[in-house]
Design a protein around this motif. Structure first.
Motif, PDB file in Angstrom:
ATOM      1  N   ASN A 154      -7.291   4.766  -5.313  1.00 23.05           N
ATOM      2  CA  ASN A 154      -8.294   5.640  -4.713  1.00 23.05           C
ATOM      3  C   ASN A 154      -7.804   7.085  -4.814  1.00 23.05           C
ATOM      4  OD1 ASN A 154      -6.922   6.313  -1.958  1.00 23.05           O
ATOM      5  ND2 ASN A 154      -6.845   4.072  -2.087  1.00 23.05           N
ATOM      6  N   SER A 193      -5.509  -1.623  -7.086  1.00 22.43           N
ATOM      7  CA  SER A 193      -6.682  -0.754  -6.900  1.00 22.43           C
ATOM      8  C   SER A 193      -6.200   0.645  -6.524  1.00 22.43           C
ATOM      9  CB  SER A 193      -7.606  -1.314  -5.812  1.00 22.43           C
ATOM     10  OG  SER A 193      -6.952  -1.314  -4.569  1.00 22.43           O
ATOM     11  N   SER A 235      -8.949  11.407  -4.148  1.00 25.69           N
ATOM     12  CA  SER A 235      -9.872  12.325  -3.473  1.00 25.69           C
ATOM     13  C   SER A 235      -9.378  13.751  -3.684  1.00 25.69           C
ATOM     14  CB  SER A 235      -9.961  12.010  -1.973  1.00 25.69           C
ATOM     15  OG  SER A 235      -8.733  12.272  -1.342  1.00 25.69           O
ATOM     16  N   ASN A 252      -3.135   0.174  -3.910  1.00 21.07           N
ATOM     17  CA  ASN A 252      -2.956  -1.116  -3.256  1.00 21.07           C
ATOM     18  C   ASN A 252      -2.547  -2.115  -4.337  1.00 21.07           C
ATOM     19  OD1 ASN A 252      -5.776   0.087  -1.874  1.00 21.07           O
ATOM     20  ND2 ASN A 252      -4.121  -0.410  -0.454  1.00 21.07           N
ATOM     21  N   ASP A 300       0.838  -1.192   0.000  1.00 25.62           N
ATOM     22  CA  ASP A 300       0.000   0.000   0.000  1.00 25.62           C
ATOM     23  C   ASP A 300       0.884   1.258   0.000  1.00 25.62           C
ATOM     24  OD1 ASP A 300      -2.181  -1.813   0.454  1.00 25.62           O
ATOM     25  OD2 ASP A 300      -1.612  -1.781   2.591  1.00 25.62           O
TER      26      ASP A 300
END
Length: 490
Positions: A364, A362, A366, A352, A335
């Motif tokens: 993410n 994966s 923001s 990840n 990670d």
């Protein structure tokens, strides 16, 4: 003619005997009625006076509290570790019991770019999942600077508490000597009042010897002078008794003293003779106002510089049996993540990466934005510029105050030394005159009043020399209080 000569002879005889009695009972306090009180050593009184200073006691307690606050700040900004059980849930279903928890441990080292280490896992009846080890660090951040500022402020508060104690001890010493000086000044006033009573009594006896009627203006005026002088003398004695009792009480001693005390015997002979401090020998940067202004500029500049328009932090870790997206089948992942703030824009990104698994990585992302934060950035910058100008002006004002203090203090010292030298010369003159007049009086060359006048004046200037020594001590203390003591910083 013979009658007049006889009157003059009788008056002269009466005058001499009266003077002897007056000197014993009025001017210099009769030994037969004198109080037995003996003054203590000045050093002992001074130490007791300082020890009994309530403000000093309060500052010592305040310093102890500041020390505890400093210790607390060091703990807050040092290594920290925390253990947590997380939420523990227990549920029963179909006759079975299911238990789950999320224990974790976190360690942080703010002094190393806000480095933090953490470990956690999901523990349940069906095993352990999502065991995660991670490390995070600030790359661009305000935290390191804010930590340093916090510690510096705590150190400063502790240093200032020490300085307050030192300055209060000096102030208490000055207060002690000023009260002693007031007692000595009152003693000189009493001696002068006694001398006036002595002189006016002689004049009054002369008026009576000349046969003036009691209702005549000359007789009444002479009598009123004597009564006024007697009132001043008695009032002066009562005030001195009160002031000495109060003074010794402040030193922690209860004394008994009465108006028959020979107050000239209470004049201390052990006042330390100090060398005058030269204010020019002290550094400008150590002048307390200058030192405080420059420290404020330093710490405020650090606070202004600590504020960053851009911040960046990173984290990395390893997760065992990671159930990404709620999958029942977990696998290990590497990670990593970054977070940043640019003015009013906040960004975050993470990845990840599965280890030895067919699944792909994966991601993410923001972000958030606050337009007002961008608008305030320019305002904050202008405010910082104005604050810096004010800090620099404070330094200039402090330097001006220092320069003014140098001139005032040097003039004050010149006045003290001039008065000291003047009093020394005058005392030597009166002391020599008293010595000579004592012999002349015994030989009948001069009158008793002439001799006593020189004796009292010598005594008065001897007390004034003691007051000069006190003035020099207080002057030195005032100079010391103007400057910081760098030894307290160690």
């Amino acid at each position: 003619m013979n009658t007049n000569r006889r009157k003059i002879t009788l008056f002269s005889t009466y005058k001499i005997s009266f003077l002897s009695l007056l000197v014993l009972t009025v001017c210099f306090s009769s030994k037969a009625f004198a109080s037995d009180f003996k003054p203590m050593k000045t050093e002992e009184l001074l130490l007791s006076y300082i020890e009994n200073d309530s403000e000093l006691k309060n500052l010592i307690i305040a310093a102890e509290k500041t020390q505890l606050s400093y210790d607390s700040t060091q703990i807050d900004n040092g290594f920290d570790i925390s253990l947590s059980s997380g939420n523990i849930s227990i549920s029963t279903k179909d006759g079975g019991t299911k238990i789950s928890a999320k224990p974790s441990v976190t360690a942080s080292l703010p002094q190393y770019q806000n480095l933090n280490l953490s470990a956690g896992a999901d523990v349940g009846s069906d095993g352990v999942k999502n065991t995660k080890l991670s490390v995070g660090v600030d790359i661009l951040s305000e935290n390191a600077a804010n930590r340093e500022i916090s510690l510096l402020k705590a150190e400063r508060n502790l240093l200032e508490s020490k300085r307050k104690i030192q300055n209060q001890a000096i102030a208490a010493e000055s207060a002690f000597y000023n009260e002693l000086k007031s007692l000595l000044s009152s003693t000189t006033s009493l001696i002068q009042a006694q001398l006036s009573l002595y002189s006016d009594t002689i004049d009054f006896e002369s008026v009576k010897a000349k046969g003036y009627n009691k209702t005549s203006s000359t007789y009444v005026m002479a009598e009123m002078k004597v009564k006024s002088d007697e009132h001043k003398v008695e009032s002066g004695k009562r005030s001195l008794v009160h002031d000495y009792v109060v003074f010794y009480k402040k030193c922690g001693y209860d004394i008994s003293i009465d108006a028959n005390q020979d107050f000239t015997k209470l004049v201390p002979s052990d006042i330390p003779l100090v060398q005058a401090l030269n204010i020019s020998d002290f550094a400008q940067d150590d002048y307390s106002t200058v030192e405080a202004a420059k420290w404020n500029y330093k710490i405020n500049s650090m606070q202004r510089s600590a504020k960053r328009f851009v911040t960046l932090s990173a984290n990395a870790g390893y997760t065992f049996n990671n159930t990404i997206g709620g999958s029942s089948t977990g696998y290990d992942t590497l990670d990593a993540g970054l977070s940043s703030k640019i003015g009013g824009l906040s960004l975050g990104a993470g990845i990840n990466i599965p280890v030895a698994a067919d699944a792909g990585p994966s991601f993410n992302l923001s972000f958030s934005v606050s337009p007002n934060a961008f608008r305030k950035t320019s305002i904050d910058s202008k405010v910082n510029d104005l604050n810096e100008k004010q800090d620099l002006l404070s330094i200039e004002s402090a330097i001006t105050a220092y320069e003014t203090a140098v001139v005032d203090t040097q003039q004050k010292l010149e006045d003290i030394l001039w008065e000291k030298n003047s009093n020394q010369e005058t005392y030597k003159m009166y002391a020599a005159a008293e010595k000579n007049m004592a012999g002349w009086y015994k030989q009948g060359i001069i009158s008793e009043s002439q001799y006593l006048s020189s004796k009292v004046n010598a005594q008065l200037y001897e007390i004034k020399l003691v007051i000069n020594a006190i003035d020099l001590i207080v002057y030195n203390n005032n100079v010391k209080k103007m400057f910081v003591d760098r030894n307290l910083e160690n």
